[in-house]
Enzyme design. Structure first.
Site, PDB file in Angstrom:
ATOM      1  N   GLY A  30      84.617  55.300  78.566  1.00 33.82           N
ATOM      2  CA  GLY A  30      84.101  56.128  77.485  1.00 33.82           C
ATOM      3  C   GLY A  30      83.551  55.282  76.351  1.00 33.82           C
ATOM      4  CG  ASN A  31      80.338  55.517  75.320  1.00 34.16           C
ATOM      5  OD1 ASN A  31      79.795  56.536  74.913  1.00 34.16           O
ATOM      6  ND2 ASN A  31      80.259  55.107  76.574  1.00 34.16           N
ATOM      7  N   GLY A  46      82.053  47.142  77.786  1.00 32.55           N
ATOM      8  CA  GLY A  46      82.892  46.373  78.692  1.00 32.55           C
ATOM      9  C   GLY A  46      84.131  45.732  78.121  1.00 32.55           C
ATOM     10  CB  SER A  77      78.620  51.885  74.270  1.00 36.83           C
ATOM     11  OG  SER A  77      78.499  52.820  75.313  1.00 36.83           O
ATOM     12  CD  GLU A  79      76.066  56.283  78.752  1.00 32.22           C
ATOM     13  OE1 GLU A  79      74.874  56.502  78.425  1.00 32.22           O
ATOM     14  OE2 GLU A  79      76.498  56.460  79.888  1.00 32.22           O
ATOM     15  CG  HIS A  98      80.627  59.476  76.854  1.00 37.10           C
ATOM     16  ND1 HIS A  98      80.491  60.601  77.656  1.00 37.10           N
ATOM     17  CD2 HIS A  98      80.388  58.407  77.667  1.00 37.10           C
ATOM     18  CE1 HIS A  98      80.180  60.231  78.879  1.00 37.10           C
ATOM     19  NE2 HIS A  98      80.114  58.901  78.919  1.00 37.10           N
ATOM     20  CG  HIS A 100      83.755  58.823  82.199  1.00 35.06           C
ATOM     21  ND1 HIS A 100      83.417  57.691  82.889  1.00 35.06           N
ATOM     22  CD2 HIS A 100      82.701  59.092  81.390  1.00 35.06           C
ATOM     23  CE1 HIS A 100      82.214  57.274  82.507  1.00 35.06           C
ATOM     24  NE2 HIS A 100      81.770  58.112  81.593  1.00 35.06           N
ATOM     25  CE1 TYR A 119      91.030  81.618  70.439  1.00 34.54           C
ATOM     26  CE2 TYR A 119      92.298  82.732  72.141  1.00 34.54           C
ATOM     27  CZ  TYR A 119      92.242  81.935  71.004  1.00 34.54           C
ATOM     28  OH  TYR A 119      93.397  81.467  70.448  1.00 34.54           O
ATOM     29  CG  HIS A 161      78.020  60.490  82.783  1.00 32.90           C
ATOM     30  ND1 HIS A 161      76.849  59.874  82.386  1.00 32.90           N
ATOM     31  CD2 HIS A 161      79.009  59.801  82.153  1.00 32.90           C
ATOM     32  CE1 HIS A 161      77.127  58.853  81.590  1.00 32.90           C
ATOM     33  NE2 HIS A 161      78.433  58.796  81.427  1.00 32.90           N
ATOM     34  CE1 TYR A 214      91.927  78.285  64.719  1.00 33.59           C
ATOM     35  CE2 TYR A 214      90.515  77.041  66.197  1.00 33.59           C
ATOM     36  CZ  TYR A 214      91.737  77.601  65.902  1.00 33.59           C
ATOM     37  OH  TYR A 214      92.762  77.472  66.793  1.00 33.59           O
TER      38      TYR A 214
END
Length: 225
Positions: A30-31, A46, A77, A79, A98, A100, A119, A161, A214
């Site tokens: 992730g990032n 990495g 990253s 991404e 982000h 996974h 909801y 992904h 909220y």
């Protein structure tokens, strides 16, 4: 200003570590990014989160291009494009997470939106959490798909992904990323009993109205509902 930047860099690292503690990310997959001044701070490529130091978090300008000098000194990253494009196009957003996470990614592998079975789907801003079409990780095409899937939304899936979740700060973005995973788990469990009944657009719109203000808030913030 230096102290504030260092504190935000450390918050990015703590958010990354919390993703692992929550079980919504594995290893370096992730990032995370956070808006800082006229750019963003983003996790490097990495590097295991447990090894990160404040100075490892990479700063990029919001108008950064592929051939920018910053890439000669650091490795953000892979991404970074969708982080840049989201923060550039969504001025109300200050953080991007982000992951996974397993259940949400399982739905993304089938290119399925998360429908309004509960909801809480409305917490992402609409009657579904959309799944963006597949594109190669790190590509400009993936960023374009993500921007489209995030229209009027604060979370989306990425086909084959993972998940993107947005927030006005890192805590909110992380909270939403975890909520998306919970919703995906609920939906997959409900599917074992048959096709789940879904809430109507009218019902979801009513929830969206109630959800204004909220969600996760700081103790110092007033209760909105």
């Amino acid at each position: 200003m230096v102290e504030a930047e260092t504190a935000l860099r450390r918050e990015v690292i703590e958010t990354a570590l919390e993703m692992e503690r929550l079980g919504i990310n594995q290893g370096t997959s992730g990032n995370i990014s956070a808006r800082w001044r006229d750019g963003l701070l983003i996790t490097p490529s990495g590097v295991p989160y447990a090894d990160l130091q404040a100075q490892d978090i990479v700063w990029l300008p919001l108008d950064v291009s592929d051939d920018a000098d910053v890439f000669q000194q650091s490795r953000p990253s892979t991404e970074w494009r969708f982080h840049r494009d989201i923060l550039y196009s969504r001025p109300e957003i200050n953080a991007v997470v982000h992951t996974h996470s397993n259940a949400a990614t399982a739905m993304a592998i089938h290119n399925r939106d998360i429908p309004p079975h509960h909801y809480m789907v409305a917490v992402a801003g609409g009657n579904s959490i959309r799944c963006a079409p597949y594109a190669t990780f790190g590509s400009q095409a993936l960023s374009a798909h993500a921007i489209t899937a995030l229209k009027d939304r604060s979370a989306c899936l990425l086909a084959h992904h993972g998940v993107i979740a947005l927030g006005h700060d890192l805590a909110r973005a992380l909270w939403l990323a975890n909520e998306v995973e919970v919703l995906a788990q609920q939906y997959l469990l409900a599917c074992q009993l048959g096709t789940p009944p879904l809430l109507s657009d009218e019902a979801i719109n009513e929830v969206i109205e109630k959800f204004k203000g909220y969600g996760l808030r700081r103790k110092s913030e007033p209760d909105a509902g």
